[in-house]
Design an enzyme around this catalytic site. Sequence first.
Site, short mmCIF file in Angstrom:
data_model
loop_
_atom_site.label_atom_id
_atom_site.label_comp_id
_atom_site.label_asym_id
_atom_site.label_seq_id
_atom_site.Cartn_x
_atom_site.Cartn_y
_atom_site.Cartn_z
CG HIS A 27 -6.74 6.59 24.53
ND1 HIS A 27 -7.31 6.17 23.36
CD2 HIS A 27 -5.41 6.59 24.35
CE1 HIS A 27 -6.34 5.90 22.51
NE2 HIS A 27 -5.19 6.16 23.07
CG ASP A 56 1.83 8.66 27.02
OD1 ASP A 56 2.77 7.94 26.66
OD2 ASP A 56 1.10 9.29 26.25
N1 ACO Z 1 -8.25 15.59 32.76
C1 ACO Z 1 -9.43 16.20 33.04
N2 ACO Z 1 -10.52 16.17 32.22
C2 ACO Z 1 -10.40 15.50 31.07
C3 ACO Z 1 -9.20 14.83 30.70
C4 ACO Z 1 -8.11 14.89 31.60
N3 ACO Z 1 -6.96 14.28 31.30
N4 ACO Z 1 -9.36 14.24 29.49
C5 ACO Z 1 -10.61 14.52 29.10
N5 ACO Z 1 -11.24 15.28 30.06
C6 ACO Z 1 -12.65 15.73 30.03
C7 ACO Z 1 -12.83 16.91 29.07
O1 ACO Z 1 -12.66 18.15 29.74
C8 ACO Z 1 -14.24 16.68 28.61
O2 ACO Z 1 -15.10 17.08 29.65
P1 ACO Z 1 -16.56 17.72 29.29
O3 ACO Z 1 -17.31 16.61 28.57
O4 ACO Z 1 -17.13 18.10 30.61
O5 ACO Z 1 -16.28 18.90 28.39
C9 ACO Z 1 -14.36 15.15 28.51
O6 ACO Z 1 -13.42 14.65 29.49
C10 ACO Z 1 -14.03 14.59 27.13
O7 ACO Z 1 -12.74 15.07 26.74
P2 ACO Z 1 -12.27 15.33 25.24
O8 ACO Z 1 -11.10 16.23 25.27
O9 ACO Z 1 -13.47 15.74 24.43
O10 ACO Z 1 -11.86 13.87 24.79
P3 ACO Z 1 -10.99 13.54 23.53
O11 ACO Z 1 -11.32 12.13 23.17
O12 ACO Z 1 -11.14 14.59 22.49
O13 ACO Z 1 -9.48 13.65 24.09
C11 ACO Z 1 -7.40 13.15 25.10
C12 ACO Z 1 -8.70 12.57 24.45
C13 ACO Z 1 -6.81 14.21 24.17
C14 ACO Z 1 -6.40 12.01 25.26
C15 ACO Z 1 -7.77 13.78 26.46
O14 ACO Z 1 -8.35 12.82 27.31
C16 ACO Z 1 -6.56 14.44 27.14
O15 ACO Z 1 -6.28 15.62 26.87
N6 ACO Z 1 -5.84 13.69 28.03
C17 ACO Z 1 -4.64 14.21 28.64
C18 ACO Z 1 -3.46 14.11 27.68
C19 ACO Z 1 -2.98 12.68 27.49
O16 ACO Z 1 -2.79 11.95 28.44
N7 ACO Z 1 -2.74 12.31 26.22
C20 ACO Z 1 -2.18 11.01 25.87
C21 ACO Z 1 -3.18 10.19 25.13
S1 ACO Z 1 -2.53 8.58 24.82
C22 ACO Z 1 -1.50 8.76 23.50
O17 ACO Z 1 -1.61 9.66 22.69
C23 ACO Z 1 -0.46 7.83 23.39
#
Ligand code: ACO
Length: 427
Positions: free
Chosen positions: A306, A363
Amino acid sequence: MSTKATLNYNDLSIDLPVITGSENESAIDIAALRSGANLVTIDPGFKNTGSCESAITFLDGDKGILRYRGYSIEELAEKASFLEVAYLLIFGELPNTEQLEVFENDIKSNSVVDEDIKKIIDAFPKAAHPMGVLASLTSALTAFNPSSVNVNSEADMYKAIVKIMGKFPVLVAWTMRKTQGLPIDYGDKNLDYVGNIMKMMFGQPNEGFKVNPAVKEALNKLLILHADHEQNCSTSTVRIVGSSHAGLFASLSAGISALWGPLHGGANQAVLEMLEAIREDGGDTAKFMMKAKDKNDPFRLMGFGHRVYKNFDPRARIIKKAADEVLEDLGIDDPVLDIAKSLEKEALNDPYFVDRKLYPNVDFYSGIIYRSLGIPVQMFTVMFALGRLPGWIAQWREMRLGKEPIGRPRQIYTGATLRSYVDISHR
Ligand code: ACO
C-alpha cells in the site's frame, strides 16, 4: 516546533510557512516558491505531496490507524450503520435519530431512476465490464438531472447528494442484473439502505425477498471499511475534476474510472483471480511467492502493499475476521480462503515482503466475502465504488465549500527545444 522552513538556493534565502494538522503532521507550504525563486517542486505519483487540508479522514500508515472524522474504523465497523457513516463523512458529525431519519427519507424519495436509463443499459454488450458501465451511467445521470451541475449553494449540494445516494445503488444493482440476464428492480422503500441494496441485487423474480442478517452485517461492514481513505487516486480524481466546477455526478464518474485500475480498487478482482489461478495450478503458494519476488517477472502479489500503510492495513484485519465469520455463518468452505491465509503467512515471514513493508491490504480478503455473498468477480470493484461513494461526496463537498482553486499541477518540460518546421518531403 518551528512555523517556517528556510530554503537556500543559489544566493536566495526563502522562508516558507510550515502548517501543522490536528494530529501534528507538518507540511511546508511551497506556494511562494515560484514567485520567490522561480522554482516548482516535482514529486511524480505525489508520493510526498499534500494536495489539500482536509478534516474528513485521518490515517497513519506507520501505526496502522484509520479514523473517519475522529472515530476509529474499528469502532464504526463494529457499531454503526453504513448510512450513519455516510452522514458522518459528508456532514462532519454522527447524525441523531431525527437527522438520520430525514437523510434516509430524502435518499429514499430520490431512489427512482429515469426509465430511459434502462435503454442505455440495454445498449451495452452483456460482457461489458461493470465498472465501465457504472462510470457511463453515473455520468449519464447528469443529463437526466441537469440541476446537479450548478451547485453553488449548500441547499443545491444537499439535493445533488441525496439524489446520487438514492440512485447509485440502483445503477449498481441494474449493472449486475444486466450481466446475469435478470430483471431489474427498484427495490423496496420499506427496507433500510443496505437491505434494499441486497434486495435489488439478489432478489429473484419468482420469490419474495428476505434479508439475511449475516449477509447484511457483512455487507454493512464492507461498505463502511471502504467509505473513505483520504487523498487516494480516485478521491484525488474526484476533487480535481470537481475543482473545475464540473458537477457532482461527472466528478464521481471520473472517480469510478480511476478506481477501476488494478493498482487501486481493481485489485479486489485481481486478488480473487490470482487466488483462483493458484488453486487451479495446484495450490503451490511458494511458487507464486517466488514469482512475486522475481524482478524479471511482472507478477505482483495482488492485495499486498500500500502506498501509505507501511504497517498492517487496519481494514484488512477487520475484513479477515469478517470473512471467517460470514463463511461460517453461511456454511461455506472456500478453498481460496486457505490459499489466502497461507500466502499471507508466508509473506509476513519473508524478508522481501518484510523489508519492503508489504502487508495485506483491504482488497486481500474482501473478494472472498463478496464471492460468498454470490457477487460475480467483475462486480467486486463496483462494490468498492458503492462503499466509497460517501467518501467521494464528502471530499467533493469539502473542496467546493472550501472554495479550493482549480487543480492544475506544474511540470518540468524535458522535450525538444525550439526547432523549425521541416517540410514533409524533406523528412
Ligand atoms: N508484490 C510484490 N512486490 C511488490 C508489491 C507486490 N504486491 N508491491 C510492491 N512491491 C515491491 C516493488 O516491486 C518495489 O520493490 P523494489 O523496491 O525492489 O523496486 C517495492 O515493493 C515498492 O513498491 P512500489 O510499487 O514502489 O510501491 P508504491 O507505493 O508505489 O505502490 C501499490 C503501492 C501500487 C499498492 C503496490 O504495492 C502494488 O502494486 N500492490 C498490488 C496491487 C494492490 O493490491 N493494490 C491495492 C492497493 S489498496 C487500494 O487501492 C484500495
